[in-house]
Design a protein around this motif. Sequence first.
Motif, PDB file in Angstrom:
ATOM      1  N   GLY A   1     -11.477 -20.573  -2.621  1.00 11.54           N
ATOM      2  CA  GLY A   1     -12.856 -20.498  -3.092  1.00 11.54           C
ATOM      3  C   GLY A   1     -12.960 -19.765  -4.401  1.00 11.54           C
ATOM      4  N   ARG A   2     -13.810 -20.283  -5.279  1.00  8.33           N
ATOM      5  CA  ARG A   2     -14.113 -19.661  -6.548  1.00  8.33           C
ATOM      6  C   ARG A   2     -15.618 -19.778  -6.773  1.00  8.33           C
ATOM      7  NH1 ARG A   2      -9.613 -18.377  -5.914  1.00  8.33           N
ATOM      8  NH2 ARG A   2      -7.951 -17.989  -7.441  1.00  8.33           N
ATOM      9  N   GLU A   3     -16.246 -18.689  -7.218  1.00  5.93           N
ATOM     10  CA  GLU A   3     -17.699 -18.676  -7.402  1.00  5.93           C
ATOM     11  C   GLU A   3     -18.137 -19.795  -8.341  1.00  5.93           C
ATOM     12  OE1 GLU A   3     -21.299 -15.651  -8.835  1.00  5.93           O
ATOM     13  OE2 GLU A   3     -19.204 -14.970  -8.818  1.00  5.93           O
ATOM     14  N   GLY A   4     -19.188 -20.507  -7.919  1.00  2.46           N
ATOM     15  CA  GLY A   4     -19.735 -21.563  -8.750  1.00  2.46           C
ATOM     16  C   GLY A   4     -19.073 -22.914  -8.562  1.00  2.46           C
ATOM     17  N   HIS A   5     -18.082 -23.005  -7.660  1.00  8.44           N
ATOM     18  CA  HIS A   5     -17.361 -24.255  -7.448  1.00  8.44           C
ATOM     19  C   HIS A   5     -17.308 -24.577  -5.959  1.00  8.44           C
ATOM     20  CE1 HIS A   5     -15.962 -24.442 -11.627  1.00  8.44           C
ATOM     21  NE2 HIS A   5     -15.820 -23.137 -11.526  1.00  8.44           N
ATOM     22  N   GLU A   6     -17.525 -25.847  -5.646  1.00  6.75           N
ATOM     23  CA  GLU A   6     -17.430 -26.276  -4.255  1.00  6.75           C
ATOM     24  C   GLU A   6     -16.001 -26.074  -3.751  1.00  6.75           C
ATOM     25  OE1 GLU A   6     -19.822 -27.128  -2.347  1.00  6.75           O
ATOM     26  OE2 GLU A   6     -21.450 -27.386  -3.800  1.00  6.75           O
ATOM     27  N   ASN A   7     -15.869 -25.735  -2.471  1.00  9.57           N
ATOM     28  CA  ASN A   7     -14.556 -25.422  -1.908  1.00  9.57           C
ATOM     29  C   ASN A   7     -13.851 -26.707  -1.492  1.00  9.57           C
ATOM     30  OD1 ASN A   7     -12.472 -23.775  -1.159  1.00  9.57           O
ATOM     31  ND2 ASN A   7     -13.292 -23.318   0.869  1.00  9.57           N
ATOM     32  N   TYR A   8     -13.390 -27.469  -2.488  1.00 17.70           N
ATOM     33  CA  TYR A   8     -12.726 -28.737  -2.235  1.00 17.70           C
ATOM     34  C   TYR A   8     -11.214 -28.540  -2.120  1.00 17.70           C
ATOM     35  CZ  TYR A   8     -17.137 -31.002  -3.519  1.00 17.70           C
ATOM     36  OH  TYR A   8     -18.447 -31.408  -3.581  1.00 17.70           O
ATOM     37  N   ALA A   9     -10.576 -29.395  -1.298  1.00 19.38           N
ATOM     38  CA  ALA A   9      -9.128 -29.353  -1.060  1.00 19.38           C
ATOM     39  C   ALA A   9      -8.643 -27.923  -0.869  1.00 19.38           C
ATOM     40  CB  ALA A   9      -8.385 -30.026  -2.216  1.00 19.38           C
ATOM     41  N   PRO A  10      -9.258 -27.169   0.050  1.00 18.38           N
ATOM     42  CA  PRO A  10      -8.941 -25.741   0.185  1.00 18.38           C
ATOM     43  C   PRO A  10      -7.494 -25.512   0.625  1.00 18.38           C
ATOM     44  CG  PRO A  10     -10.230 -26.495   2.061  1.00 18.38           C
ATOM     45  CD  PRO A  10     -10.218 -27.627   1.078  1.00 18.38           C
ATOM     46  N   CYS A  11      -6.912 -24.460   0.084  1.00 21.29           N
ATOM     47  CA  CYS A  11      -5.571 -24.047   0.489  1.00 21.29           C
ATOM     48  C   CYS A  11      -5.381 -22.602   0.049  1.00 21.29           C
ATOM     49  CB  CYS A  11      -4.493 -24.944  -0.124  1.00 21.29           C
ATOM     50  SG  CYS A  11      -4.471 -24.943  -1.932  1.00 21.29           S
ATOM     51  N   THR A  12      -4.336 -21.967   0.539  1.00 21.47           N
ATOM     52  CA  THR A  12      -4.053 -20.589   0.143  1.00 21.47           C
ATOM     53  C   THR A  12      -2.970 -20.573  -0.929  1.00 21.47           C
ATOM     54  OG1 THR A  12      -2.299 -20.236   1.766  1.00 21.47           O
ATOM     55  CG2 THR A  12      -4.578 -19.849   2.505  1.00 21.47           C
ATOM     56  N   LEU A  13      -2.877 -19.446  -1.615  1.00 21.22           N
ATOM     57  CA  LEU A  13      -1.812 -19.293  -2.601  1.00 21.22           C
ATOM     58  C   LEU A  13      -0.445 -19.396  -1.916  1.00 21.22           C
ATOM     59  CD1 LEU A  13      -0.913 -18.719  -5.487  1.00 21.22           C
ATOM     60  CD2 LEU A  13      -1.161 -16.269  -5.017  1.00 21.22           C
ATOM     61  N   ASP A  14      -0.330 -18.848  -0.701  1.00 22.30           N
ATOM     62  CA  ASP A  14       0.933 -18.948   0.030  1.00 22.30           C
ATOM     63  C   ASP A  14       1.318 -20.403   0.311  1.00 22.30           C
ATOM     64  OD1 ASP A  14       1.357 -16.242   0.049  1.00 22.30           O
ATOM     65  OD2 ASP A  14       0.603 -15.927   2.086  1.00 22.30           O
ATOM     66  N   ASP A  15       0.308 -21.248   0.579  1.00 18.84           N
ATOM     67  CA  ASP A  15       0.595 -22.667   0.787  1.00 18.84           C
ATOM     68  C   ASP A  15       1.342 -23.252  -0.406  1.00 18.84           C
ATOM     69  OD1 ASP A  15      -0.681 -22.752   3.264  1.00 18.84           O
ATOM     70  OD2 ASP A  15      -2.602 -23.378   2.411  1.00 18.84           O
ATOM     71  N   LEU A  16       0.945 -22.838  -1.597  1.00 20.87           N
ATOM     72  CA  LEU A  16       1.547 -23.375  -2.815  1.00 20.87           C
ATOM     73  C   LEU A  16       2.896 -22.724  -3.112  1.00 20.87           C
ATOM     74  CD1 LEU A  16      -1.594 -23.635  -5.145  1.00 20.87           C
ATOM     75  CD2 LEU A  16      -0.795 -25.200  -3.378  1.00 20.87           C
ATOM     76  N   VAL A  17       2.925 -21.409  -3.070  1.00 18.48           N
ATOM     77  CA  VAL A  17       4.153 -20.688  -3.396  1.00 18.48           C
ATOM     78  C   VAL A  17       5.289 -21.085  -2.452  1.00 18.48           C
ATOM     79  CG1 VAL A  17       5.225 -18.404  -3.480  1.00 18.48           C
ATOM     80  CG2 VAL A  17       2.949 -18.756  -4.480  1.00 18.48           C
TER      81      VAL A  17
ATOM     82  N   PHE B   1      -9.777 -39.095  -2.734  1.00 25.42           N
ATOM     83  CA  PHE B   1     -10.185 -40.415  -2.261  1.00 25.42           C
ATOM     84  C   PHE B   1     -11.698 -40.507  -2.078  1.00 25.42           C
ATOM     85  CE2 PHE B   1      -8.906 -37.741   1.269  1.00 25.42           C
ATOM     86  CZ  PHE B   1      -9.982 -37.825   2.142  1.00 25.42           C
ATOM     87  N   LYS B   2     -12.378 -39.354  -2.158  1.00 30.64           N
ATOM     88  CA  LYS B   2     -13.836 -39.322  -2.115  1.00 30.64           C
ATOM     89  C   LYS B   2     -14.283 -38.069  -2.861  1.00 30.64           C
ATOM     90  CE  LYS B   2     -13.910 -37.002   2.400  1.00 30.64           C
ATOM     91  NZ  LYS B   2     -14.446 -37.016   3.782  1.00 30.64           N
ATOM     92  N   ALA B   3     -15.592 -37.982  -3.120  1.00 26.57           N
ATOM     93  CA  ALA B   3     -16.080 -36.882  -3.958  1.00 26.57           C
ATOM     94  C   ALA B   3     -15.902 -35.525  -3.305  1.00 26.57           C
ATOM     95  CB  ALA B   3     -17.548 -37.116  -4.312  1.00 26.57           C
ATOM     96  N   ALA B   4     -16.078 -35.436  -2.002  1.00 30.45           N
ATOM     97  CA  ALA B   4     -15.996 -34.144  -1.309  1.00 30.45           C
ATOM     98  C   ALA B   4     -14.818 -34.156  -0.347  1.00 30.45           C
ATOM     99  CB  ALA B   4     -17.294 -33.851  -0.564  1.00 30.45           C
ATOM    100  N   VAL B   5     -13.665 -33.705  -0.826  1.00 27.25           N
ATOM    101  CA  VAL B   5     -12.461 -33.629   0.000  1.00 27.25           C
ATOM    102  C   VAL B   5     -12.353 -32.211   0.555  1.00 27.25           C
ATOM    103  CG1 VAL B   5      -9.946 -33.716   0.013  1.00 27.25           C
ATOM    104  CG2 VAL B   5     -11.258 -35.429  -1.266  1.00 27.25           C
ATOM    105  N   THR B   6     -12.387 -32.092   1.869  1.00 31.43           N
ATOM    106  CA  THR B   6     -12.328 -30.770   2.492  1.00 31.43           C
ATOM    107  C   THR B   6     -11.015 -30.539   3.227  1.00 31.43           C
ATOM    108  OG1 THR B   6     -13.483 -31.641   4.437  1.00 31.43           O
ATOM    109  CG2 THR B   6     -14.836 -30.613   2.721  1.00 31.43           C
ATOM    110  N   ASP B   7     -10.089 -31.506   3.135  1.00 30.85           N
ATOM    111  CA  ASP B   7      -8.772 -31.344   3.754  1.00 30.85           C
ATOM    112  C   ASP B   7      -7.854 -30.534   2.850  1.00 30.85           C
ATOM    113  OD1 ASP B   7      -9.659 -33.030   5.792  1.00 30.85           O
ATOM    114  OD2 ASP B   7      -8.957 -34.815   4.724  1.00 30.85           O
ATOM    115  N   ASN B   8      -6.858 -29.894   3.440  1.00 24.67           N
ATOM    116  CA  ASN B   8      -5.821 -29.189   2.688  1.00 24.67           C
ATOM    117  C   ASN B   8      -4.798 -30.215   2.212  1.00 24.67           C
ATOM    118  OD1 ASN B   8      -3.676 -27.704   1.727  1.00 24.67           O
ATOM    119  ND2 ASN B   8      -3.707 -26.197   3.384  1.00 24.67           N
ATOM    120  N   LEU B   9      -4.992 -30.766   1.026  1.00 25.89           N
ATOM    121  CA  LEU B   9      -4.083 -31.789   0.520  1.00 25.89           C
ATOM    122  C   LEU B   9      -2.692 -31.233   0.275  1.00 25.89           C
ATOM    123  CD1 LEU B   9      -6.337 -33.695  -2.060  1.00 25.89           C
ATOM    124  CD2 LEU B   9      -5.966 -34.197   0.352  1.00 25.89           C
TER     125      LEU B   9
END
Length: 417
Positions: free
Chosen positions: A166-182, A135-143
Amino acid sequence: MKFIHTADIHLDSPLQRLEAYEGAPVEEIRQASRRAFENLVDLAIDEAVDFVLIAGDLFDGDWKDYNTGLYLIKQVRRLGEAHIKVFIIAGNHDAAGRMTRELPYPDNVHLFSPRKPETRLLETPKVAIHGQSFFKAAVTDNLASGYPDPVAGYFNVGLLHTSLTGREGHENYAPCTLDDLVNKGYDYWALGHVHRFEIVSRDPPVAFPGCIQGRHIRETGAKGCVLVTAREGESPKTVHRDIDVIRWERVAVDLGGAVSVDEILERFQAAVEAVLDRHDPKPVVARVEFVGETDLHVRIAADPDPIKESVRSTAMAHFGDRAWIEKVTVHTRPPAGIAADPGPLLELRALTDELTANDADLLALGQQLATLFQKLPPDYRQGDARIKADDPQQIRELVIQAHALLAQRLKREATGT
């Protein structure tokens, strides 16, 4: 069931840092994202996929004009004519563009809402696709935490623009863990935002397809999309398919022991030939990096322009349109164990060795020069080539080049040549 997962298309992204010279492929690179997208559409039609997922950053912000939008509509209509649906979430670059949100898509395209996660159901095959646009350019919530539970009896796909933790060279947008997804219980997670292909998890599959076309020297190697095949009772199978049209590569040329310019060019030619063979038939945009210990260090480091032009001329003569030179950098050094001439040259060599051996001293020097850097032409203050006062490695390279230049001038004054 078969589908394509893609992301980070950055359609009509502006050219980034290709030094202008006669024969430089400026227009080819400007058109590369379109040609790669056409390859994506061709692949979807040839493979008769059921749908295409675009996990954000379809665009690169606001367009120069509406031709970008018209071009996209033409391509997704081709998919519609082949009865292929397209599901899109807006990423950070899409959210930054006003025109992106106003584009009227054909009926075979669905753009997910930025207000909250939503689910789209397909009945043939039975697939539930869950997603939410930025909804905006810099989303920092865990969608991902707000995505709905899986729909029973359906193959569930999560479409998300994120850098995970987080990944090198990329802004930490919509942060979440792999466990969140799995732990969400979906059968496949289609991620976007990271421009390098990565299978983060295989059970269930969680994947970044990477961008479809490298746009600058930080996006080297093959680029493409993920073709996913899913059969009932089996884990989904993923295959990365290259669809890019131009490759970017760093080519290191070791000049250890080289004693002539002809030898430098021979080694350059051999190194580039090896890279071209690896990427054949794709053309390559190369950044050439000269390294190693050589008696020619002072000559080429002090005045690198002649060797740069010789390199580009050699590339044109031997490779034609197969290879273009983005930039030439000189990271050579004089042979170890060879003492400098006495007097000022010896003192200069000792000062350079002392200064380049300590990152703290280099950072202090960088801070002293920061004001001077701001007065340099724009090419040295912006983008990938900018001089960074807080980068000790870059300051070290500047000191080494300055040493070579001063040493050469002192020798000329001493000999009267």
